[in-house]
Scaffold this motif. Structure first.
Motif, PDB file in Angstrom:
ATOM      1  N   TRP A 139       7.902   7.582 -18.295  1.00  0.00           N
ATOM      2  CA  TRP A 139       7.144   6.783 -17.071  1.00  0.00           C
ATOM      3  C   TRP A 139       7.893   6.031 -16.309  1.00  0.00           C
ATOM      4  N   HIS A 140       7.661   6.549 -14.835  1.00  0.00           N
ATOM      5  CA  HIS A 140       8.557   5.541 -14.135  1.00  0.00           C
ATOM      6  C   HIS A 140       7.805   5.415 -12.621  1.00  0.00           C
ATOM      7  N   GLY A 141       8.608   5.038 -11.512  1.00  0.00           N
ATOM      8  CA  GLY A 141       7.779   5.037 -10.302  1.00  0.00           C
ATOM      9  C   GLY A 141       8.067   3.706  -9.398  1.00  0.00           C
ATOM     10  N   LYS A 142       8.544   2.530 -10.305  1.00  0.00           N
ATOM     11  CA  LYS A 142       8.788   1.194  -9.723  1.00  0.00           C
ATOM     12  C   LYS A 142      10.081   0.863  -9.944  1.00  0.00           C
ATOM     13  N   GLU A 143      11.054   1.676 -10.438  1.00  0.00           N
ATOM     14  CA  GLU A 143      12.360   1.323 -10.830  1.00  0.00           C
ATOM     15  C   GLU A 143      13.320   0.926  -9.410  1.00  0.00           C
ATOM     16  N   MET A 144      12.832   1.154  -8.346  1.00  0.00           N
ATOM     17  CA  MET A 144      13.672   0.945  -7.050  1.00  0.00           C
ATOM     18  C   MET A 144      12.365   0.193  -6.149  1.00  0.00           C
TER      19      MET A 144
ATOM     20  N   LEU B  20       5.049  22.769 -22.812  1.00  0.00           N
ATOM     21  CA  LEU B  20       4.055  22.141 -22.437  1.00  0.00           C
ATOM     22  C   LEU B  20       3.298  21.034 -23.021  1.00  0.00           C
ATOM     23  N   VAL B  21       2.602  21.579 -24.028  1.00  0.00           N
ATOM     24  CA  VAL B  21       1.847  20.930 -25.029  1.00  0.00           C
ATOM     25  C   VAL B  21       2.492  19.534 -25.436  1.00  0.00           C
ATOM     26  N   THR B  22       3.685  19.922 -26.198  1.00  0.00           N
ATOM     27  CA  THR B  22       4.635  18.950 -26.755  1.00  0.00           C
ATOM     28  C   THR B  22       4.969  17.728 -25.564  1.00  0.00           C
ATOM     29  N   GLY B  23       5.390  18.255 -24.568  1.00  0.00           N
ATOM     30  CA  GLY B  23       5.891  17.240 -23.520  1.00  0.00           C
ATOM     31  C   GLY B  23       4.794  16.595 -23.149  1.00  0.00           C
ATOM     32  N   GLU B  24       3.399  17.031 -22.908  1.00  0.00           N
ATOM     33  CA  GLU B  24       2.203  16.059 -22.617  1.00  0.00           C
ATOM     34  C   GLU B  24       1.770  15.477 -23.617  1.00  0.00           C
ATOM     35  N   ALA B  25       1.843  15.650 -24.866  1.00  0.00           N
ATOM     36  CA  ALA B  25       1.326  14.884 -25.963  1.00  0.00           C
ATOM     37  C   ALA B  25       2.475  13.549 -26.014  1.00  0.00           C
ATOM     38  N   ASN B  26       3.781  13.917 -26.102  1.00  0.00           N
ATOM     39  CA  ASN B  26       4.648  12.832 -25.832  1.00  0.00           C
ATOM     40  C   ASN B  26       4.338  11.586 -24.677  1.00  0.00           C
ATOM     41  N   ILE B  27       4.111  12.304 -23.463  1.00  0.00           N
ATOM     42  CA  ILE B  27       3.670  11.508 -22.688  1.00  0.00           C
ATOM     43  C   ILE B  27       2.651  10.634 -22.903  1.00  0.00           C
ATOM     44  N   GLU B  28       1.573  11.085 -23.338  1.00  0.00           N
ATOM     45  CA  GLU B  28       0.393  10.293 -23.887  1.00  0.00           C
ATOM     46  C   GLU B  28       0.881   9.103 -25.014  1.00  0.00           C
ATOM     47  N   ARG B  29       1.666   9.622 -25.826  1.00  0.00           N
ATOM     48  CA  ARG B  29       2.249   8.567 -26.874  1.00  0.00           C
ATOM     49  C   ARG B  29       2.860   7.473 -26.130  1.00  0.00           C
ATOM     50  N   LEU B  30       3.733   7.796 -25.214  1.00  0.00           N
ATOM     51  CA  LEU B  30       4.360   6.803 -24.343  1.00  0.00           C
ATOM     52  C   LEU B  30       3.623   6.019 -23.663  1.00  0.00           C
ATOM     53  N   ARG B  31       2.607   6.440 -23.147  1.00  0.00           N
ATOM     54  CA  ARG B  31       1.255   5.708 -22.477  1.00  0.00           C
ATOM     55  C   ARG B  31       0.960   4.787 -23.100  1.00  0.00           C
TER      56      ARG B  31
ATOM     57  N   SER C  46       0.859  -1.083  -0.013  1.00  0.00           N
ATOM     58  CA  SER C  46       0.128   0.005   0.101  1.00  0.00           C
ATOM     59  C   SER C  46       0.682   1.389   0.078  1.00  0.00           C
ATOM     60  N   MET C  47       2.196   0.982   0.263  1.00  0.00           N
ATOM     61  CA  MET C  47       3.032   2.256   0.323  1.00  0.00           C
ATOM     62  C   MET C  47       3.815   2.486  -0.909  1.00  0.00           C
ATOM     63  N   GLN C  48       3.631   1.385  -1.885  1.00  0.00           N
ATOM     64  CA  GLN C  48       4.505   1.544  -2.993  1.00  0.00           C
ATOM     65  C   GLN C  48       4.034   2.769  -4.020  1.00  0.00           C
ATOM     66  N   PHE C  49       4.955   2.989  -4.672  1.00  0.00           N
ATOM     67  CA  PHE C  49       4.747   4.262  -5.794  1.00  0.00           C
ATOM     68  C   PHE C  49       3.901   3.689  -6.740  1.00  0.00           C
ATOM     69  N   SER C  50       3.152   4.308  -7.435  1.00  0.00           N
ATOM     70  CA  SER C  50       2.598   3.924  -8.802  1.00  0.00           C
ATOM     71  C   SER C  50       3.459   4.434  -9.923  1.00  0.00           C
ATOM     72  N   ILE C  51       3.401   3.785 -11.099  1.00  0.00           N
ATOM     73  CA  ILE C  51       3.924   4.423 -12.216  1.00  0.00           C
ATOM     74  C   ILE C  51       3.216   5.624 -12.909  1.00  0.00           C
ATOM     75  N   HIS C  52       4.173   6.558 -12.810  1.00  0.00           N
ATOM     76  CA  HIS C  52       3.408   7.795 -13.265  1.00  0.00           C
ATOM     77  C   HIS C  52       4.433   8.568 -14.478  1.00  0.00           C
ATOM     78  N   PRO C  53       3.912   9.724 -15.273  1.00  0.00           N
ATOM     79  CA  PRO C  53       4.770  10.312 -16.113  1.00  0.00           C
ATOM     80  C   PRO C  53       5.394  11.623 -15.806  1.00  0.00           C
ATOM     81  N   HIS C  54       6.348  12.091 -16.506  1.00  0.00           N
ATOM     82  CA  HIS C  54       7.037  13.198 -16.384  1.00  0.00           C
ATOM     83  C   HIS C  54       7.566  13.968 -17.643  1.00  0.00           C
ATOM     84  N   SER C  55       7.777  15.024 -17.693  1.00  0.00           N
ATOM     85  CA  SER C  55       8.434  15.692 -18.931  1.00  0.00           C
ATOM     86  C   SER C  55       8.877  17.146 -18.316  1.00  0.00           C
ATOM     87  N   GLY C  56      10.004  17.487 -18.976  1.00  0.00           N
ATOM     88  CA  GLY C  56      10.571  18.805 -18.578  1.00  0.00           C
ATOM     89  C   GLY C  56      11.302  19.041 -17.585  1.00  0.00           C
TER      90      GLY C  56
END
Length: 300
Positions: free
Chosen positions: A109-114, A268-279, A60-70
């Motif tokens: 996308w990351h969050g569970k690499e450790m 920001l628009v470019t970064g978030e579009a790439n996040i969706e593509r990666l999703r 229950s304390m583990q991180f979920s996988i989530h995105p970043h850009s910039g």
């Protein structure tokens, strides 16, 4: 004038003024000390800081996988240890003084690499740094740096940048310094900012500071913009573990998404579009867990 002379002068010159102190906002086992919409506006390129105290053996304390850009993210440990296992970087253990550095750049996308290590709990800081236009859409890079590979100067582990001629192995942008220190009970240490690094702050993971920079565990101090040194002193009854950040000011406005920070609305628009593509690619990739339970950073 050398750094030693500056430290001697710092003891008798005017104290660098603290302009703000905070205990942040508590979210269970995570204490959010800075966000891009509040102190990040003052301390940029530093835009986000969490102090976490977790039992990652508890699902229950583990991180979920989530995105970043910039941005770039840096995770340092004040207590306990974490394991990493990555096809590109191998496997190992991050403990006090070690860190994970990740430049999200154009999207990740990351969050569970450790994952949980041998310790029952782990305490540390996750910091975000806003990247400039030349890096905010660059390819992703990540590093896991074990403690024995992190250079020290006195009690300071040099996590980012160069301090007193000692350079971190992190592939971070120029103009940023980030240190983690264990100050022994009753002792003092003076931080002398590198040239032009007028942004400065500190946060306490454990123990207590006294004197001009008095602070307790879970507290963050923000200093006035200057190149003036400041001194920290641990109380007589125990060691203190702290992080210190300093930087050349980030000259760009912050344009904020939920997980992204960029230098313009278009970026920001470019970064978030790439996040969706990666999703979508991540979804198609299926189960990427390693034998130990880690899930490598997804770069696309």
């Amino acid at each position: 004038m050398n750094q030693v002379s500056l430290k001697e002068i710092a003891a008798v010159t005017a104290t660098r003024r603290i302009i703000y102190r905070t205990r942040g906002t508590n979210h269970g086992s995570i204490n959010r000390l800075m966000s891009p919409g509040d102190l990040g506006q003052i301390l940029k390129p530093f835009v986000f800081l969490d102090l976490f105290d977790l039992d990652l053996h508890d699902p229950s304390m583990q991180f979920s996988i989530h995105p970043h850009s910039g941005i770039a993210t840096i995770t340092v440990l004040a207590e306990g240890d974490l394991r990493f296992d990555d096809p590109a970087d191998g496997s190992g253990r991050i403990a006090f003084g070690g860190f994970e550095w990740m430049r999200a750049g154009g999207g990740v996308w990351h969050g569970k690499e450790m994952s949980a290590g041998a310790s029952p709990r782990v305490k540390g800081f996750q910091l975000w740094i806003a990247l400039g236009p030349e890096l905010e859409h660059e390819t992703v890079e990540s590093q896991y740096v074990e403690a024995h590979r992190v250079p020290t100067i006195g009690p300071a582990h040099v996590v980012l940048g160069t301090y007193e001629g000692v350079r971190s192995p992190a592939l971070s942008p120029n103009g940023i310094t980030y240190l983690i220190l264990r100050i022994q009970a009753g002792t003092r240490w003076t931080f002398v900012p590198p040239a032009q690094q007028t942004v400065a702050w500190l946060a306490v993971a454990s123990g207590q500071l006294e004197g001009d920079t008095a602070a307790t565990a879970g507290e963050m101090l923000v200093f006035e913009k200057s190149e003036q040194p400041f001194t920290v002193k641990a109380c007589d009854d125990g060691d203190a573990v702290i992080v210190i950040g300093s930087a050349v000011p980030h000259p760009h406005e912050l344009h904020l998404g939920r997980y992204s920070v960029h230098t313009s609305a278009e970026s920001l628009v470019t970064g978030e579009a790439n996040i969706e593509r990666l999703r979508q690619l991540l979804s198609a990739a299926g189960d990427r867990r390693r034998p130990g339970g880690n899930v490598p950073v997804f770069r696309g």
